[in-house]
Motif scaffolding. Structure first.
Motif: not given
Length: 81
Positions: A14-22, A26-42
């Motif tokens: 769910a966090i991964l999905a929210l990071c990707l949506m942001a 919302r053009k928050k490119q820094f959230m791609l790193g957090f998305a990658l982090t949580f994808a790896i956690y999953v």
């Protein structure tokens, strides 16, 4: 412990999905790193929970990449980019 770990994996997804949506909506490119982090956690947690047989070296490397991507994103937030 299995049920709690499964709930944790669902929350990480769910966090991964929210990071990707942001990042995308919302053009928050820094959230791609957090998305990658949580994808790896999953991936990491699911591999451990379901005993997929992923080599430990690969899991360790993936976890390191997750840490680096979180650091990059945190730096982006801090620096205001």
């Amino acid at each position: 412990m299995g049920a709690l770990q499964l709930v944790s994996i669902v929350l990480e997804a769910a966090i991964l999905a929210l990071c990707l949506m942001a990042a995308l909506n919302r053009k928050k490119q820094f959230m791609l790193g957090f998305a990658l982090t949580f994808a790896i956690y999953v991936f990491y947690d699911a591999a451990k929970l379901f005993s997929v047989g992923v080599p430990e070296l690969l899991l360790e490397g993936a976890f390191f990449v997750a840490t680096l991507s979180a650091l990059w994103s945190a730096w982006q937030v801090y620096s205001g980019k």
